[in-house]
Write an enzyme that holds these catalytic residues in place. Sequence first.
Site, short mmCIF file in Angstrom:
data_model
loop_
_atom_site.label_atom_id
_atom_site.label_comp_id
_atom_site.label_asym_id
_atom_site.label_seq_id
_atom_site.Cartn_x
_atom_site.Cartn_y
_atom_site.Cartn_z
N ALA A 24 0.86 -1.17 0.11
CA ALA A 24 -0.22 0.04 0.27
C ALA A 24 1.10 0.86 0.06
O ALA A 24 0.86 2.05 0.84
CB ALA A 24 -1.20 0.01 1.49
N CYS A 25 1.16 1.19 -0.88
CA CYS A 25 2.29 3.09 -1.35
C CYS A 25 1.46 3.80 -2.00
O CYS A 25 1.09 3.59 -2.63
CB CYS A 25 3.63 2.40 -1.88
SG CYS A 25 4.35 0.35 -1.61
N THR A 26 2.33 5.27 -1.42
CA THR A 26 2.09 6.19 -2.10
C THR A 26 2.66 7.44 -2.92
O THR A 26 3.94 7.67 -1.75
CB THR A 26 0.82 7.06 -1.18
OG1 THR A 26 -0.12 6.24 -0.79
CG2 THR A 26 0.78 8.92 -1.81
N ARG A 277 -7.08 8.17 -0.39
CA ARG A 277 -5.66 8.04 0.12
C ARG A 277 -5.25 10.07 -1.68
O ARG A 277 -4.39 11.35 -0.88
CB ARG A 277 -4.34 7.60 -0.43
CG ARG A 277 -4.47 6.44 0.63
CD ARG A 277 -2.91 5.47 0.64
NE ARG A 277 -3.39 4.00 -0.43
CZ ARG A 277 -2.96 3.81 -1.27
NH1 ARG A 277 -2.21 3.36 -0.89
NH2 ARG A 277 -3.94 2.51 -1.72
#
Length: 343
Positions: A24-26, A277
């Site tokens: 779960a990267c941003t 996000r």
Amino acid sequence: MKKLMLTMLSVVGMMLFVALPAKACTSYYVGKDCTKDGTTMYGRTEDYSPKKDKVYKVIQPKKVGKNATFKDETGATTFQAPIKVETTYRYTICRDSEGAEDGYFGEFGTNTKGVSMSATTSASVAKTVGKFDPYIDAYESKVGGITEENLADYVLCQASSAREGVELLADVIDTVGAGEGDGLFIADQNEVWYFEILTGHNYCAIKMPSDKAAIIPNCFVISDVDLSDKANVVASPNLVKLAKNNGFYVAAQDGKGDINVKLSYSGKGYAAHNADRIRGGQYLLSGQDNTGIYDADYQDPFFTCKNVTVEKMYELAGYRYEGMNFGRNISYRIGSRSSYFPD
């Protein structure tokens, strides 16, 4: 010339509640016209596993001669591709700890030519699309396509400019293929490129605008592109053809470009955890609450903001949506470590 500031927040976190996929990267980008001191900032947060210790390394140059081959056999895949230089460049790299069972996963770094990268924001095309150009899986062939394990190392050891880095990656996807979908940044002192690896042999990269910002979680976001604009767009030769031949092509919504990449390859809308996000990041940086992000037709990756600082970007990495009202429970935050709280 105003300098390019590379803000790399590669923060490893623990998933306390299973509300998101493990990766779960941003990623985030803020153009120089949107920052307080005129620098350009980009980077990525990571939310993967508490077991992924990070190692910051300096890779020394190596004389490899003509027709050398880059080989990565450190993890789950075996990747090989030509090296275009006779002596590789010295570069820094932040990786998972050596001995990790699934490879090094170089996440960010900078080489002696001033080329920098922020990589490994996983994403995937629509299920109905991937079958027409599958990823090159090392488990099914002797040599797999390029993956998150080797993106940064392969580019930084030989790219002398951001544009050259984009072209190197494009060439290797054309010839060897990609093992998975991904979004990444390649930059130098003059420009920043955002590159989306869509399928086994298809991709699109755009030069980022100086007057916009973007929040990019685990999804594809590039929308309308004009493939004739070679100064600002680099795309796979069959990007449009594959979509048209197999019934998932969506024309550019502005009536000017050749294709809307997101709508064609990913479909309408964003998954809730990705939309949250994007919404939260835009709110923190601009003060505007973009609830329209949940509309199925929404597909503009950019927004405007002013006077963003490095401190604000660090705040973004750990933002828990303070001051926002989602009207439901949220069990994650934009960046590094998960948390659970009711609105």
